[in-house]
Motif scaffolding. Sequence first.
Motif, PDB file in Angstrom:
ATOM      1  N   GLN A  51      22.969   0.276  42.259  1.00  9.24           N
ATOM      2  CA  GLN A  51      23.233  -1.309  42.351  1.00  9.24           C
ATOM      3  C   GLN A  51      22.263  -2.101  42.517  1.00  9.24           C
ATOM      4  N   PRO A  67      23.595  -4.329  38.881  1.00  6.90           N
ATOM      5  CA  PRO A  67      24.480  -4.549  39.874  1.00  6.90           C
ATOM      6  C   PRO A  67      25.836  -4.750  39.070  1.00  6.90           C
ATOM      7  N   ILE A  68      26.015  -5.196  38.014  1.00  2.00           N
ATOM      8  CA  ILE A  68      27.259  -5.410  37.212  1.00  2.00           C
ATOM      9  C   ILE A  68      27.949  -4.093  37.068  1.00  2.00           C
ATOM     10  N   LEU A  69      26.919  -3.070  36.495  1.00  3.10           N
ATOM     11  CA  LEU A  69      27.605  -1.751  36.134  1.00  3.10           C
ATOM     12  C   LEU A  69      28.177  -1.162  37.706  1.00  3.10           C
ATOM     13  N   GLY A  77      28.993  -2.836  40.285  1.00  2.00           N
ATOM     14  CA  GLY A  77      30.319  -3.603  40.844  1.00  2.00           C
ATOM     15  C   GLY A  77      31.597  -3.252  40.251  1.00  2.00           C
ATOM     16  N   THR A  78      31.273  -2.738  38.720  1.00  2.00           N
ATOM     17  CA  THR A  78      32.584  -2.654  38.061  1.00  2.00           C
ATOM     18  C   THR A  78      32.993  -1.214  38.327  1.00  2.00           C
ATOM     19  N   ASP A 117      21.740  -2.530  32.913  1.00  2.00           N
ATOM     20  CA  ASP A 117      22.928  -3.109  33.253  1.00  2.00           C
ATOM     21  C   ASP A 117      24.006  -3.029  31.991  1.00  2.00           C
ATOM     22  N   LEU A 118      25.132  -3.235  31.959  1.00  2.00           N
ATOM     23  CA  LEU A 118      26.206  -3.158  30.878  1.00  2.00           C
ATOM     24  C   LEU A 118      25.552  -4.040  29.749  1.00  2.00           C
ATOM     25  N   MET A 139      30.572  -4.470  27.993  1.00  2.00           N
ATOM     26  CA  MET A 139      31.405  -5.245  28.923  1.00  2.00           C
ATOM     27  C   MET A 139      32.649  -5.780  28.193  1.00  2.00           C
ATOM     28  N   VAL A 148      35.559  -5.251  30.794  1.00  2.00           N
ATOM     29  CA  VAL A 148      36.069  -6.283  31.242  1.00  2.00           C
ATOM     30  C   VAL A 148      37.916  -6.371  31.244  1.00  2.00           C
TER      31      VAL A 148
END
Length: 538
Positions: free
Chosen positions: A395, A399-401, A403-404, A474-475, A480, A484
């Motif tokens: 993370q 962080p986006i990876l 978080g999802t 990240d993604l 994405m 998404v």
Amino acid sequence: MSDFPWLTTLWVTPLVGAALVLLFPAKWRTGARSFALLVSLGTLGVGIYLATRFVPGGDQYQFVENHEWIPAFGAGYTLGLDGIALVLVLLTAGLVPLLILAGWQDDREVGTGRRVSHTYMALTLMVEAMVLISFTSLDILLFYVFFEVMLIPMYFLIGGFGPRTGDVTIRQQRSRAAVKFLLYNLFGGLIMLAAVIGLYVLTARQKLGTDGGGTFDFRTVMEAANSGHLGAGPGVLNALFLGFMFAFAVKAPLWPLHTWLPDAAVAATPASGVLMMAVVDKVGTFGMLRYCLLLFPHATSTYAPLISVLAVIGIIYGALLAIGQTDVMRLIAYTSISHFGFIILGIFALTTQGGTGATLYMVNHGISTAALFLIAGFLVSRRGTRLIAEFGGVQKVAPILAGTFFISGLATLSLPGLAPFISEFMVLIGTFTRYPVAAIFAASALVLAALYVLWMYQRMMTGPVKKGNEKLYDLLPREMVVVVPLIAALLFLGVYPKPILNAVDPAVANTLTTIGQHNPAPAVQPEAAQQPSGGAQK
């Protein structure tokens, strides 16, 4: 309804698209991928059109197409759509474009074959076509044919595509997983074939066909079965039920016929693994709802308690084995065994809440598993390992990876506000009214799910960044685009499942009414209802 053959268009579009992809020149790799994506989006467009024209609470089967196929056997090319099939069609048509995008570069990992991209995309579209005709078929023989044929492209996707490696052991494991998948499902299909033939013999003896012979028309056989005009005793009908049920239990899969799933899911690419778990395996649970219940109502009542016990065992077994996994992809695969147990439990609770919840669960499981498995696959492809112990601190660098992944994990453990919660809640409520002990044991899996999801997230995503994870990124934009919509669907259906329930409720209610099943009366009557009619209690 329009006379245009929309259901034929629905499944022929990806099938023709698969053939055309193979005709692309070998050097047009990107073109083959792009064309496959366009074909899948066109299929989704047809599915959305069907959804907008579908009338909830209208005719039981809509957009019906009926043509002769093999008149000598009473087999026809008959298609139709009810609310249960509609939502599964939309799930399939909605996931495949995302899986094509997710697997955009998977074909590069298997070697330098000149037409690898073409083959990979064509096989994916072929699986989609065969799943779609299975959901819409109203002819038992037609359903059986495609129920079996879809195994062939799926076999090649499992055995022929995966991470490129010089390790002979890994290649052999992939080959063994594909063979195991094929043998298990072929054996189940052979048992079902015997039951299909037996059912045809019964219709021929009763002269249910239009020419005075036998028939494979699902609606005709269903009407005869529920009116007691199949002319067979309980022993024969029970045996035929078990023949159908065995094949569907292998496909679903139901414990103890599940052992092929973890191996196949891990051996395949993440996109192909999702195609198998979220789409192909749903044909098994769909078959239970349509064929087992509607063709064998008395056998269903006889075996429902036993099947419910097996489902509960699968729920707890899958969750316990998920806790003990060191491989992140295998862990997620075992969660699917647990979730399929919930779906099957809801189906054989034989209540409207259970059946509706089970159908909604099929959709929600497809979305949540796709999100979690694909995101884990993106992470594994970056790190080059599936071992949970090799991750840590992700993370901080992605962080986006992370978080999802967390949201998808929370959906897998059925957190309120995310899509799987309401379906799991409905299954448990519907089961409790008929089998309270089974519902109580099944509910224990909620605690186990929280354990395997949160512990996995803690080990992989939190804490200091472990050596080897510093360069994880990240993604990407393409990733994405895949993730998404899945996260959005989990959030939307978590707070507003009404569109799906509106389509499913009448179909489930019709199924239970047809087979003579009713929701059990409450064990304790309201106090007002217990009062004597002549006066109030003192």
